[in-house]
Design a protein around this motif. Structure first.
Motif, PDB file in Angstrom:
ATOM      1  N   ARG A  78      -9.802   6.438 -11.328  1.00  0.00           N
ATOM      2  CA  ARG A  78      -9.018   7.651 -10.983  1.00  0.00           C
ATOM      3  C   ARG A  78      -9.934   8.656 -10.087  1.00  0.00           C
ATOM      4  N   PRO A  79     -11.103   8.890 -10.848  1.00  0.00           N
ATOM      5  CA  PRO A  79     -11.918   9.895  -9.926  1.00  0.00           C
ATOM      6  C   PRO A  79     -11.943   9.500  -8.484  1.00  0.00           C
ATOM      7  N   LYS A  80     -12.342   8.165  -8.263  1.00  0.00           N
ATOM      8  CA  LYS A  80     -12.386   7.734  -6.841  1.00  0.00           C
ATOM      9  C   LYS A  80     -11.296   7.943  -5.908  1.00  0.00           C
ATOM     10  N   ILE A  81     -10.175   7.864  -6.463  1.00  0.00           N
ATOM     11  CA  ILE A  81      -8.838   7.987  -5.680  1.00  0.00           C
ATOM     12  C   ILE A  81      -8.834   9.455  -5.504  1.00  0.00           C
ATOM     13  N   MET A  82      -8.890  10.037  -6.426  1.00  0.00           N
ATOM     14  CA  MET A  82      -8.736  11.731  -6.319  1.00  0.00           C
ATOM     15  C   MET A  82      -9.623  12.126  -5.332  1.00  0.00           C
ATOM     16  N   GLN A  83     -10.990  11.613  -5.141  1.00  0.00           N
ATOM     17  CA  GLN A  83     -11.784  12.251  -4.326  1.00  0.00           C
ATOM     18  C   GLN A  83     -11.700  11.595  -2.874  1.00  0.00           C
ATOM     19  N   ALA A  84     -11.405  10.471  -2.741  1.00  0.00           N
ATOM     20  CA  ALA A  84     -11.374   9.629  -1.335  1.00  0.00           C
ATOM     21  C   ALA A  84     -10.280  10.240  -0.246  1.00  0.00           C
ATOM     22  N   PRO A  85     -10.681  10.643   0.769  1.00  0.00           N
ATOM     23  CA  PRO A  85      -9.393  11.116   1.712  1.00  0.00           C
ATOM     24  C   PRO A  85      -8.356  10.251   1.637  1.00  0.00           C
ATOM     25  N   VAL A  86      -8.601   8.679   1.787  1.00  0.00           N
ATOM     26  CA  VAL A  86      -7.498   7.685   2.033  1.00  0.00           C
ATOM     27  C   VAL A  86      -7.975   6.674   0.790  1.00  0.00           C
ATOM     28  N   THR A  87      -6.476   6.185   0.258  1.00  0.00           N
ATOM     29  CA  THR A  87      -6.844   5.007  -0.406  1.00  0.00           C
ATOM     30  C   THR A  87      -5.564   4.043   0.294  1.00  0.00           C
ATOM     31  N   ALA A  88      -6.128   3.048   0.727  1.00  0.00           N
ATOM     32  CA  ALA A  88      -5.166   1.825   1.360  1.00  0.00           C
ATOM     33  C   ALA A  88      -4.695   0.978   0.069  1.00  0.00           C
ATOM     34  N   ILE A  89      -3.436   0.876   0.076  1.00  0.00           N
ATOM     35  CA  ILE A  89      -2.904  -0.228  -0.953  1.00  0.00           C
ATOM     36  C   ILE A  89      -2.403  -1.220   0.334  1.00  0.00           C
ATOM     37  N   PHE A  90      -3.275  -2.336   0.003  1.00  0.00           N
ATOM     38  CA  PHE A  90      -3.275  -3.622   0.740  1.00  0.00           C
ATOM     39  C   PHE A  90      -2.263  -4.559   0.073  1.00  0.00           C
ATOM     40  N   PHE A 172      -4.769  -5.565  -3.383  1.00  0.00           N
ATOM     41  CA  PHE A 172      -5.932  -4.676  -4.260  1.00  0.00           C
ATOM     42  C   PHE A 172      -5.874  -3.265  -3.116  1.00  0.00           C
ATOM     43  N   LEU A 173      -6.557  -2.353  -3.841  1.00  0.00           N
ATOM     44  CA  LEU A 173      -6.883  -1.043  -3.096  1.00  0.00           C
ATOM     45  C   LEU A 173      -8.097  -0.891  -2.567  1.00  0.00           C
ATOM     46  N   CYS A 174      -8.456   0.031  -1.590  1.00  0.00           N
ATOM     47  CA  CYS A 174      -9.620   0.399  -0.945  1.00  0.00           C
ATOM     48  C   CYS A 174      -9.728   1.642  -0.552  1.00  0.00           C
ATOM     49  N   CYS A 175     -10.682   2.551  -1.105  1.00  0.00           N
ATOM     50  CA  CYS A 175     -10.788   3.942  -0.702  1.00  0.00           C
ATOM     51  C   CYS A 175     -11.504   3.874   0.604  1.00  0.00           C
ATOM     52  N   LEU A 176     -11.273   4.897   1.598  1.00  0.00           N
ATOM     53  CA  LEU A 176     -11.718   5.031   2.843  1.00  0.00           C
ATOM     54  C   LEU A 176     -12.072   6.305   3.099  1.00  0.00           C
ATOM     55  N   GLY A 177     -13.251   6.436   3.815  1.00  0.00           N
ATOM     56  CA  GLY A 177     -13.504   7.785   4.335  1.00  0.00           C
ATOM     57  C   GLY A 177     -15.278   7.851   4.557  1.00  0.00           C
ATOM     58  N   TYR A 178     -15.742   9.092   4.208  1.00  0.00           N
ATOM     59  CA  TYR A 178     -17.159   9.286   4.697  1.00  0.00           C
ATOM     60  C   TYR A 178     -17.876   9.264   3.359  1.00  0.00           C
ATOM     61  N   ALA A 179     -18.711   8.484   2.819  1.00  0.00           N
ATOM     62  CA  ALA A 179     -19.196   8.487   1.696  1.00  0.00           C
ATOM     63  C   ALA A 179     -20.123   9.429   1.129  1.00  0.00           C
ATOM     64  N   ASP A 180     -20.202   9.983  -0.014  1.00  0.00           N
ATOM     65  CA  ASP A 180     -21.385  10.717  -0.382  1.00  0.00           C
ATOM     66  C   ASP A 180     -22.307   9.739  -1.324  1.00  0.00           C
ATOM     67  N   SER A 181     -23.456   9.395  -0.535  1.00  0.00           N
ATOM     68  CA  SER A 181     -24.391   8.449  -0.832  1.00  0.00           C
ATOM     69  C   SER A 181     -25.141   8.605  -2.154  1.00  0.00           C
ATOM     70  N   GLU A 182     -25.010  10.018  -2.602  1.00  0.00           N
ATOM     71  CA  GLU A 182     -25.417  10.169  -3.988  1.00  0.00           C
ATOM     72  C   GLU A 182     -25.007   9.381  -5.139  1.00  0.00           C
ATOM     73  N   GLY A 183     -23.888   8.998  -5.002  1.00  0.00           N
ATOM     74  CA  GLY A 183     -23.147   8.249  -5.945  1.00  0.00           C
ATOM     75  C   GLY A 183     -23.216   6.760  -5.982  1.00  0.00           C
ATOM     76  N   ILE A 184     -23.717   6.149  -5.143  1.00  0.00           N
ATOM     77  CA  ILE A 184     -23.953   4.712  -4.853  1.00  0.00           C
ATOM     78  C   ILE A 184     -25.076   4.160  -6.110  1.00  0.00           C
ATOM     79  N   TYR A 185     -24.602   3.033  -6.445  1.00  0.00           N
ATOM     80  CA  TYR A 185     -25.446   1.978  -7.301  1.00  0.00           C
ATOM     81  C   TYR A 185     -26.394   1.485  -6.599  1.00  0.00           C
ATOM     82  N   ARG A 186     -27.399   1.106  -7.543  1.00  0.00           N
ATOM     83  CA  ARG A 186     -28.554   0.212  -6.824  1.00  0.00           C
ATOM     84  C   ARG A 186     -27.929  -0.954  -6.026  1.00  0.00           C
ATOM     85  N   ARG A 187     -28.766  -1.460  -5.255  1.00  0.00           N
ATOM     86  CA  ARG A 187     -28.327  -2.859  -4.774  1.00  0.00           C
ATOM     87  C   ARG A 187     -28.187  -3.842  -5.496  1.00  0.00           C
ATOM     88  N   LEU A 188     -27.127  -4.554  -5.623  1.00  0.00           N
ATOM     89  CA  LEU A 188     -26.991  -5.641  -6.847  1.00  0.00           C
ATOM     90  C   LEU A 188     -27.342  -7.005  -6.007  1.00  0.00           C
TER      91      LEU A 188
END
Length: 200
Positions: A78-90, A172-188
């Motif tokens: 939910r926080p991701k969708i609240m923050q993202a400027p667009v969420t695509a429902i595919f 599926f859903l997909c958030c779209l926008g310009y990311a805040d890279s501070e919230g990124i996980y380490r590379r998996l």
């Protein structure tokens, strides 16, 4: 005759794949409608079976639409969708084959195969719409957007809320926008070639 596909440069490969990331946090920079239209116009050229175009997309942008989507989404998303400027429902249209005579005109009878076999139609719709959604995400990266695909949601609730009265089902859903890279996980890690592929 040799293909005229000469490949792309390393920077392009990095933007699309090797340095690209899935994102979880977003800036408040808006995504304009014409950007989404441009992405779609790029993505539609990706290959599908018999040129099927079953993908259907709803771009959730308004606060009212976001509030309608939130109850169907897992709490962690939910926080991701609240923050993202667009969420695509595919989604995928189970009656996609009705457009096949126009999309695949050299074999208009191809639609008949799906009309008489609902299981075949649903599998094909899901498969090819998923391909189209993947092309869309790559096209989004190609024009400078970041993406964050999500699968944690109630399909029935999304279908009831956004696709009621249609033959479309959510994928599926997909958030779209310009990311805040501070919230990124380490590379998996990823599976190696030998773990996932073989020759026959």
């Amino acid at each position: 005759m040799r293909s005229d596909n000469q490949g792309v440069d390393e920077r392009c490969r990095q933007v699309l794949f090797t340095r690209a990331r899935s994102h979880n946090r977003w800036t408040d920079h808006p995504v304009e409608e014409d950007v989404l239209r441009r992405i779609y116009e790029i993505a539609i050229w990706g290959p599908t079976s018999t040129n099927q175009q079953p993908a259907r997309i709803i771009f959730v942008r308004s606060p009212a639409a976001r509030e309608r989507l939130l109850p169907a989404v897992t709490e962690s998303n939910r926080p991701k969708i609240m923050q993202a400027p667009v969420t695509a429902i595919f989604g995928y249209d189970l009656r996609f084959f009705e457009k096949l005579p126009a999309l695949f005109p050299h074999r208009p009878e191809a639609a008949q195969d799906f009309m008489v076999d609902g299981v075949h139609a649903e599998r094909s719709a899901f498969r090819n719409a998923t391909l189209q959604a993947a092309y869309f995400m790559l096209a989004a990266r190609a024009v400078g957007l970041d993406i964050g695909p999500l699968s944690g949601f109630d399909h029935d609730a999304v279908d009831t809320t956004f696709f009621a009265g249609t033959t479309v089902r959510s994928n599926f859903l997909c958030c779209l926008g310009y990311a805040d890279s501070e919230g990124i996980y380490r590379r998996l890690p990823r599976l190696t070639f030998d773990e996932a592929a073989s020759f026959a």
